[in-house]
Design an enzyme around this catalytic site. Structure first.
Site, PDB file in Angstrom:
ATOM      1  N   HIS A 138      -1.556  35.697  36.638  1.00  0.00           N
ATOM      2  CA  HIS A 138      -0.251  36.324  36.404  1.00  0.00           C
ATOM      3  C   HIS A 138       0.526  35.424  35.432  1.00  0.00           C
ATOM      4  CE1 HIS A 138       3.037  38.901  36.813  1.00  0.00           C
ATOM      5  NE2 HIS A 138       3.342  38.762  38.086  1.00  0.00           N
ATOM      6  N   GLN A 141       4.423  35.709  34.899  1.00  0.00           N
ATOM      7  CA  GLN A 141       5.189  35.127  35.998  1.00  0.00           C
ATOM      8  C   GLN A 141       5.349  33.630  35.796  1.00  0.00           C
ATOM      9  OE1 GLN A 141       6.599  36.657  38.831  1.00  0.00           O
ATOM     10  NE2 GLN A 141       7.541  34.635  38.944  1.00  0.00           N
ATOM     11  N   ASP A 231       3.727  32.533  47.914  1.00  0.00           N
ATOM     12  CA  ASP A 231       3.553  33.939  47.542  1.00  0.00           C
ATOM     13  C   ASP A 231       2.971  34.662  48.755  1.00  0.00           C
ATOM     14  OD1 ASP A 231       3.325  36.321  46.119  1.00  0.00           O
ATOM     15  OD2 ASP A 231       1.555  35.712  44.980  1.00  0.00           O
ATOM     16  N   CYS A 270       7.440  34.273  43.627  1.00  0.00           N
ATOM     17  CA  CYS A 270       7.425  35.232  42.510  1.00  0.00           C
ATOM     18  C   CYS A 270       8.043  36.568  42.895  1.00  0.00           C
ATOM     19  CB  CYS A 270       6.001  35.425  42.009  1.00  0.00           C
ATOM     20  SG  CYS A 270       4.894  36.071  43.275  1.00  0.00           S
ATOM     21  N   ARG A 298      12.049  36.268  34.094  1.00  0.00           N
ATOM     22  CA  ARG A 298      10.927  37.102  33.641  1.00  0.00           C
ATOM     23  C   ARG A 298      11.301  37.799  32.333  1.00  0.00           C
ATOM     24  NH1 ARG A 298       7.042  38.928  37.139  1.00  0.00           N
ATOM     25  NH2 ARG A 298       6.158  39.653  35.178  1.00  0.00           N
TER      26      ARG A 298
HETATM   27  N1   CP Z   1       6.660  39.094  40.489  1.00  0.00           N
HETATM   28  C1   CP Z   1       6.203  40.294  40.062  1.00  0.00           C
HETATM   29  O1   CP Z   1       5.327  40.418  39.212  1.00  0.00           O
HETATM   30  O2   CP Z   1       6.826  41.354  40.662  1.00  0.00           O
HETATM   31  P1   CP Z   1       6.454  42.883  40.488  1.00  0.00           P
HETATM   32  O3   CP Z   1       5.160  43.119  41.242  1.00  0.00           O
HETATM   33  O4   CP Z   1       7.608  43.613  41.109  1.00  0.00           O
HETATM   34  O5   CP Z   1       6.283  43.195  39.045  1.00  0.00           O
HETATM   35  N1  NVA Z   2      -0.031  37.800  44.416  1.00  0.00           N
HETATM   36  C1  NVA Z   2       0.789  38.975  44.370  1.00  0.00           C
HETATM   37  C2  NVA Z   2       1.807  38.844  43.287  1.00  0.00           C
HETATM   38  C3  NVA Z   2       2.723  40.016  43.150  1.00  0.00           C
HETATM   39  C4  NVA Z   2       3.688  39.850  42.019  1.00  0.00           C
HETATM   40  C5  NVA Z   2      -0.086  40.201  44.153  1.00  0.00           C
HETATM   41  O1  NVA Z   2      -1.007  40.134  43.343  1.00  0.00           O
HETATM   42  O2  NVA Z   2       0.140  41.212  44.817  1.00  0.00           O
END
Ligand code: CP
Ligand code: NVA
Length: 310
Positions: A138, A141, A231, A270, A298
């Protein structure tokens, strides 16, 4: 496909490892400038007349709206595509989708499952492709996270970050981000929930064995750290089992654990948070929490990224 890259222009961002330390610094500086120019109401409309496609194969609040807002502020137009609404959801290939969209838009962000899908899209597309979250990484993020840490501490080098819980996509990109930024990274995970082995070895190659650590004891990770990050225990697409929750329960970020951290430590997540699971209300809403700044950043980080790539 030759995307005729010069500097960051024309490049893809599929992994944090696609950036060099200098390029990461450039994105963060650009993000701070964007944030300041937005505050003064003087954003240069560098995406005027340009479109950015945002494809989602998983739900999103922050990524979707922060990208839409960033493109809007830069004078461009976002095109949000939920996979279930487009032919991708009915079996058209990622690569055909990329070839077609390249004829209409100037950049594509994709949120999906396998990292291979963003890689396939990047190979097929003639425009920059951005990873808007995969099971492996990600990076958008983590750009915002590093921006937030830099604002708080005035620097990144030497800052100690402890990540607690599931070694997921965010944990992976953080390991690479910390390595690039000269930070120290310690993930505390139960056995079997460690960050991706390939990502860890890449991060260690960048920064050295001692800088990127994985331990089992959450207190050991938190002690002396200035950033405490967690997370969700169950990421999108993962199976939610009682065993998983049971294994991760000792890693909850709560007041007691936070007391072991550095006095100045900030709490990061996040989002979305599962309150009462990986983090308590008290900590998420407490004075150490910088999660709302992180969410705001973000938009600034992605505006900077778009400005540099497109
Ligand atoms: N942190 C993040 O990516 O959130 P969303 O899943 O809401 O985009
Ligand atoms: N680790 C989480 C992050 C969400 C922004 C997921 O992948 O669902």
């Amino acid at each position: 496909m030759d995307k005729k890259a010069t500097g960051l222009r024309g490049r893809d961002l599929l992994s944090m490892a696609d950036l060099s330390p200098g390029e990461l610094d450039l994105v963060l500086r650009e993000a701070l400038m964007f944030k300041e120019s937005l505050r003064r109401g003087q954003v240069e409309p560098s995406l005027r007349g340009k479109l950015v496609a945002l494809i989602f194969q998983k739900p999103s609040t922050r990524t979707r709206v922060s990208f839409e807002a960033a493109v809007h502020h830069l004078g461009g137009k976002p095109v949000v595509l939920n996979a279930s609404d487009i032919q991708l959801g009915r079996g058209e290939t990622v690569s055909d989708t990329g070839k077609v969209l390249s004829r209409y838009v100037h950049a594509i962000a994709l949120r999906t499952f396998a990292q291979e899908e963003v890689e396939e899209l990047a190979r097929a597309a003639e425009v920059p492709v951005i990873n808007a979250l995969t099971d492996l990484e990600h990076p958008c993020q983590v750009l915002a996270d590093l921006l937030t840490i830099r604002e708080r501490f005035g620097k990144l080098a030497g800052i100690r970050l402890a990540y607690l819980g599931d070694g997921n996509n965010v944990a992976n990109s953080l390991a690479l981000g910390c390595a690039l930024a000269g930070m120290r990274y310690t993930a505390a995970c139960p056995p079997g929930y460690e960050p991706d082995a390939g990502v860890l070895s890449m991060a260690r190659k960048l920064a050295g064995e001692e800088t990127i650590r994985v331990v089992n004891d959450p207190r050991e990770a938190v002690r002396g750290s200035q950033v405490i990050y967690t997370d969700v225990w169950v990421s999108m697409g993962q199976e939610d089992t009682p065993r998983r929750r049971n294994d991760l329960a000792p890693y909850q970020l709560n007041r007691e654990l936070l007391e072991a951290a550095d006095e100045e430590a900030v709490v990061m997540h996040c989002l979305p948070a599962h309150r009462g699971e990986e983090i308590t209300d008290e900590v998420l809403d407490g004075p150490r929490s910088v999660v709302w700044d992180q969410a705001e950043n973000r938009m600034h980080a992605q505006a900077a990224l778009l400005r540099l790539l497109v």
